[in-house]
Design an enzyme around this catalytic site. Structure first.
Site, PDB file in Angstrom:
ATOM      1  N   GLN A 650       0.895  -0.950   0.136  1.00 23.40           N
ATOM      2  CA  GLN A 650      -0.256   0.465  -0.192  1.00 23.40           C
ATOM      3  C   GLN A 650       0.959   1.040   0.167  1.00 23.40           C
ATOM      4  O   GLN A 650       0.548   2.342  -0.966  1.00 23.40           O
ATOM      5  CB  GLN A 650      -0.883  -0.258   1.050  1.00 23.40           C
ATOM      6  CG  GLN A 650      -2.321  -1.066   0.863  1.00 23.40           C
ATOM      7  CD  GLN A 650      -3.256  -0.195   0.289  1.00 23.40           C
ATOM      8  OE1 GLN A 650      -3.206  -0.832  -1.376  1.00 23.40           O
ATOM      9  NE2 GLN A 650      -4.135   0.399   0.661  1.00 23.40           N
ATOM     10  N   GLU A 717      -4.156   5.461   1.578  1.00 19.86           N
ATOM     11  CA  GLU A 717      -3.882   6.911   0.746  1.00 19.86           C
ATOM     12  C   GLU A 717      -2.830   7.775   1.552  1.00 19.86           C
ATOM     13  O   GLU A 717      -1.997   8.348   0.519  1.00 19.86           O
ATOM     14  CB  GLU A 717      -5.072   7.549   0.734  1.00 19.86           C
ATOM     15  CG  GLU A 717      -5.569   6.593   0.739  1.00 19.86           C
ATOM     16  CD  GLU A 717      -7.452   7.475   0.777  1.00 19.86           C
ATOM     17  OE1 GLU A 717      -8.172   8.580   0.327  1.00 19.86           O
ATOM     18  OE2 GLU A 717      -8.001   6.999   1.911  1.00 19.86           O
TER      19      GLU A 717
END
Lengths: 751, 172
Positions: A650, A717
């Protein structure tokens, strides 16, 4: 059914047996063999193919469609237009809450943006449907569109993002600027960006009477189901959404999109299963994008390089008919200490599809501008950019004075800097060259992303055979939900992972909430954790009340669940297996549900953010202006890490999105037509392997007792934030040229 | 116009009827049930539909199905031998060198083509060979490492078996 809230102390279990292990992906085997079934891979019997025809003008109306020509094409079964589309029970333009977006479902001949569906052709084959859509040869009455940020009338939106205030003022910015020893003002621009998941939106829809089954990628199945129920006037229970694997989402599969609903309408119209898969070009319109921004930052600092004022103003756009306002200025809320902070937003309305949440909405463009401006301020103060950031380290949330629930940013700076070798960085720009004569620059950016939570529910079962089942309608869009949530599930019910059947990815399971906002593991994980606690509590009640059990009377001392057994907390030698407890109680299984949601009281008391520091090296050709990122190191602290292997992916992904934002991606809009001129993957550049160096990430340990019972903050994110600024700052350091327009392309660098 | 195509897919003789304008990708996915190859763009930009055609790496979205006549097609479905994964598949799995997985079949087919052509690629060679396969999640770094590690594993396995062979020859 017992429900245990999150604030409850997780005394019943001990972490470590599953959580925290770098397990490989449970969905990996299906994916490496090509057997994983994504929405468009479903071909039920009797399937018809649908193709949407989309508008080539951005504003106006459709005055003619050659339906006859399309119908005459061999294989075409039906053409759906505003004249014959099935009636809807709900108004697709209704907006009962900010998370319902207005959809274009052939309600009229009105065109609101380029790429809007204006008709749909259903045929026996994809080729026939595609040809039929061409034969429609639409004619329009068009009006000049508003395309860029200077085209519309500015206004202050009532809210930005999913409901944040558009303006926040803390302290006196003007006084802070007036008192500053150094002040800067700089304006940064970011372009429209499109999510471009590798899997275009697809739906395979089938009606059986008033029951609807659909295979379609969704980051939030329960919400999608409610929307469909309202639109078609059927109970949500009549709708089954299967979304076991998403081919990427990044926000554009968070809310049901218009084309997905059109596929359902077409299936109703023709009475057969219908598949509708958007083409790559058709993703540039009805499924969201990131608005362009123009951000003006004003910063002041005293003689010692401490901020006296920080003002962040963003101009962005929404569509002419709906509301989504990229909350870019809010990136400045919680990062740097300043006695005066103002975050302001203004918007214009454009003739475009409605912008949407896109990986790090607000934070990505906001951080790009803020981190650039902070670097410019450091330069004005004559300070090393990392030293400047440390001097302005926020010990508490600057705008509220709340303490952080945890904040290991100093460790991120220190470990990232050490790995990168930051201490050898010369202060002056344009002072490093490599052996080939390329300019070399080093930059840093701070990463930040809020630790959010939505709401989710899970169900846990422990069976007499000693195994368990955990169910939650969660969404794996690549982040690793199948794996990380199963790890949490195993610990939650105190079983080895192999003894737990983990069921997910379907709307007939308990509502797993939204896979977005970097909140899915925290939220769905908390629901699973609660459900596990509840089912273990039921088992414990059975045992503790039974005098034949070695756990009888454990009472206040309580029990711990581990490896399929309950152990007395005060005497672990006294234990009993799940199977024995259920056997004696004459029960086949026990089950319980649990919820995951943010702890409102803790949210009031603490500022909750994940942090990180990203260090970039770029090399720039002094003659051609070509920029390459040659090193990228990110150190991140985001609470408890459930699966380091997934988390590193990620972070890599976020950092590469950062490279893309800084150097590659932008939609180039045709100002006359309002159409993107590069609506494909040849012209809309995203990085490929050849554009990138090997990346490094450092997982900085951080324990957070406040965010949620599991201590999870979220990682999806944050990697973009910080990275964009780090690269932009490295480009400046390499060249001495500050490009304030993203992406930083060679023409902008040389010009 | 329909055409009948006789071809070989993953080593098996195959005959299908398709429209003259149908792509190999659409036939694989819609007629033959081989949905492992994905459509990411249909313009040859993303590589998600990568297959081998007579030993050459191609985007099956840019190949007409009729062009498969008399040729050998290899897709992701043919990469494992029964239950035994190809070393690249095993490495991608072990290293979790994938995320959403939609680009994974294309990456694997392309990486296999690379190693068949160049069993000992440098990192740069891997990065440039795989530049035609897009990943948006993005797992690029792990993919490159997985390919390099597989190449190293296969090389040492080759050396071992070569060593065993030469040892056997000496004893004979």
């Amino acid at each position: 059914m017992p429900e245990i809230t999150l604030t409850q102390d997780p005394v019943h279990l001990r972490h470590g047996s599953n959580i925290g292990r770098p397990l490989t992906r449970r969905d990996g085997l299906l994916k490496v063999t090509g057997a994983a079934r994504y929405a468009a891979d479903n071909n039920p019997k009797g399937l018809l193919h649908a193709v949407v025809a989309v508008s080539t003008v951005a504003r106006g109306r459709v005055v003619a469609l050659d339906v006859e020509a399309a119908m005459a094409h061999p294989g075409v079964v039906e053409v759906m237009t505003p004249a014959n589309r099935p009636a809807l029970a709900g108004d697709p333009d209704a907006k009962p809450n900010p998370l319902v977006f207005r959809l274009d479902l052939l309600q009229s001949d009105r065109v609101r943006y380029a790429g809007q569906p204006i008709a749909l052709v259903v045929a026996e084959t994809l080729e026939a449907a595609t040809e039929g859509a061409v034969l429609l040869a639409p004619r329009y009455e068009s009006e000049p569109p508003a395309v860029g940020l200077d085209d519309g009338e500015r206004f202050v939106p009532t809210a930005v993002g999913p409901g944040a205030p558009a303006e926040l003022r803390h302290g006196d910015v003007e006084a802070g600027l007036a008192a500053a020893a150094q002040a800067i003002e700089a304006t940064y621009e970011t372009p429209p960006q499109y999510h471009n998941p590798m899997e275009p939106h697809a739906v395979v829809a089938r009606w059986d009477g008033d029951r609807l089954t659909l295979d379609t990628p969704s980051q939030a199945m329960a919400m999608a189901r409610l929307r469909l129920a309202a639109l078609f006037g059927i109970p949500p229970e009549n709708i089954l959404i299967r979304s076991p694997f998403l081919g990427g989402g990044f926000g554009c599969k968070g809310l049901l999109s218009g084309p997905q609903v059109l596929g359902v309408m077409a299936a109703r119209l023709v009475g057969r299963p219908v598949k509708l898969a958007l083409t790559r070009a058709q993703l540039y319109g009805p499924v969201g994008h990131r608005s362009p921004t123009r951000q003006r930052l004003r910063l002041g600092a005293d003689g010692e390089g401490r901020l006296t004022a920080l003002e962040h103003h963003t101009l962005m756009s929404s569509s002419r008919f709906d509301e989504f306002f990229e909350p870019a200025s809010n990136a400045s809320h919680a990062l740097y200490a300043s006695p005066a902070i103002a975050t302001l937003h203004e918007a214009v309305r454009l003739d475009c599809g409605t912008p949407m949440f896109m990986r790090a909405p607000g934070e990505a463009p906001g951080s790009a501008a803020l981190e650039s401006a902070v670097d410019e301020m450091a330069e004005a103060c004559g300070l090393d950019p990392l030293e400047f950031r440390l001097r302005n380290y926020a010990e508490v949330e600057p705008t509220t004075g709340r303490p952080f629930s945890s904040k290991a940013l100093r460790e991120c700076y220190a470990r990232g800097a050490e790995r990168f070798g930051w201490e050898r960085r010369p202060l002056a720009p344009r002072s490093l060259r490599d052996e080939h004569g390329l300019l070399v620059g080093w930059g840093v950016g701070t990463a930040i992303f809020p630790a959010l939570m939505f709401e989710a529910e899970a169900r846990a079962v422990i069976r007499r055979d000693g195994g368990g089942t955990v169910e939650i309608g969660a969404c794996d869009m690549g982040q690793g939900a199948w794996t990380a949530l199963a790890q949490i599930a195993a610990d939650a019910v105190g079983l080895d992972g192999e003894r737990v059947e983990f069921r997910s990815g379907s709307s007939d399971l308990p509502d797993g909430g939204i896979a977005g906002g970097s909140a899915h593991t925290a939220t769905a994980g908390s629901a699973i954790h609660s459900a596990g606690a509840a089912v273990v509590a039921r088992l414990a009640e059975l045992a503790m009340a039974d005098e034949r059990s070695p756990l009888f009377g454990a009472g206040n001392a309580g029990v711990v669940a581990r490896d399929g057994r309950l152990h007395r907390r005060d005497d672990e030698s006294r234990s009993e297996g799940y199977a024995e407890i259920l056997e004696r109680a004459g029960l086949a299984e026990v089950e319980a549900r649990g919820k995951g949601a943010m702890d409102a009281a803790a949210q009031q008391r603490y500022a909750m953010q994940a942090h990180g520091a990203v260090f970039a090296e770029v090399k720039v050709d002094p003659d051609l202006g070509q920029v390459r990122v040659t090193r990228l190191v990110g150190a991140f602290a985001a609470g408890r890490i459930i699966n380091p292997r997934m988390v590193v992916s990620q972070y890599y992904g976020g950092m590469i999105w950062g490279v893309s934002f800084a150097l590659h991606e932008q939609a180039v809009m045709d100002r006359r037509s309002g159409r993107p001129m590069n609506a494909d993957l040849a012209g809309y550049h995203i990085p490929v392997n050849a554009d990138l160096p090997a990346l490094e990430t450092i997982l900085v340990e951080e324990e957070d007792p406040h965010v949620n019972a599991l201590g999870i903050k979220g990682v999806g994110e944050i990697g973009i934030t910080g990275t964009v600024g780090a690269i932009a700052n490295a480009v400046w350091h390499a060249t001495g040229v500050r490009v304030r327009q993203f992406p930083i392309t060679l023409d902008r660098l040389l010009g | 116009m329909t055409v009948t195509v006789t071809t070989t897919i993953n080593g098996d003789a195959e005959e299908f009827v398709c429209e003259a304008d149908e792509t190999l990708l659409d036939v694989l996915r819609d007629h033959l049930g081989l949905t492992g190859s994905k459509e990411g763009c249909a313009t040859g930009d993303c590589g998600a539909c990568s297959v081998m055609l007579d030993g050459r790496l191609v985007c099956s979205c840019l190949v007409l199905a009729a062009e498969a006549e008399g040729r050998q097609v290899e897709t992701i479905e043919g990469m494992a031998r029964g239950r035994e994964l190809h070393p690249l598949q095993q490495k991608f799995l072990d290293a979790a060198a994938l995320q959403c997985g939609i680009c994974t079949p294309g990456f694997l087919v392309a990486a296999k083509a690379l190693l068949e052509r160049n069993p000992d690629p440098s990192e740069t060679e891997v990065r440039y060979w795989l530049a035609g396969n897009l990943c948006r999640c993005t797992g690029y770094d792990k993919i490159v490492r997985a390919v390099l590690e597989t190449a190293a594993d296969m090389k040492s396995a080759d050396m071992k078996s070569a060593g065993m062979k030469s040892a056997g020859m000496r004893s004979a």
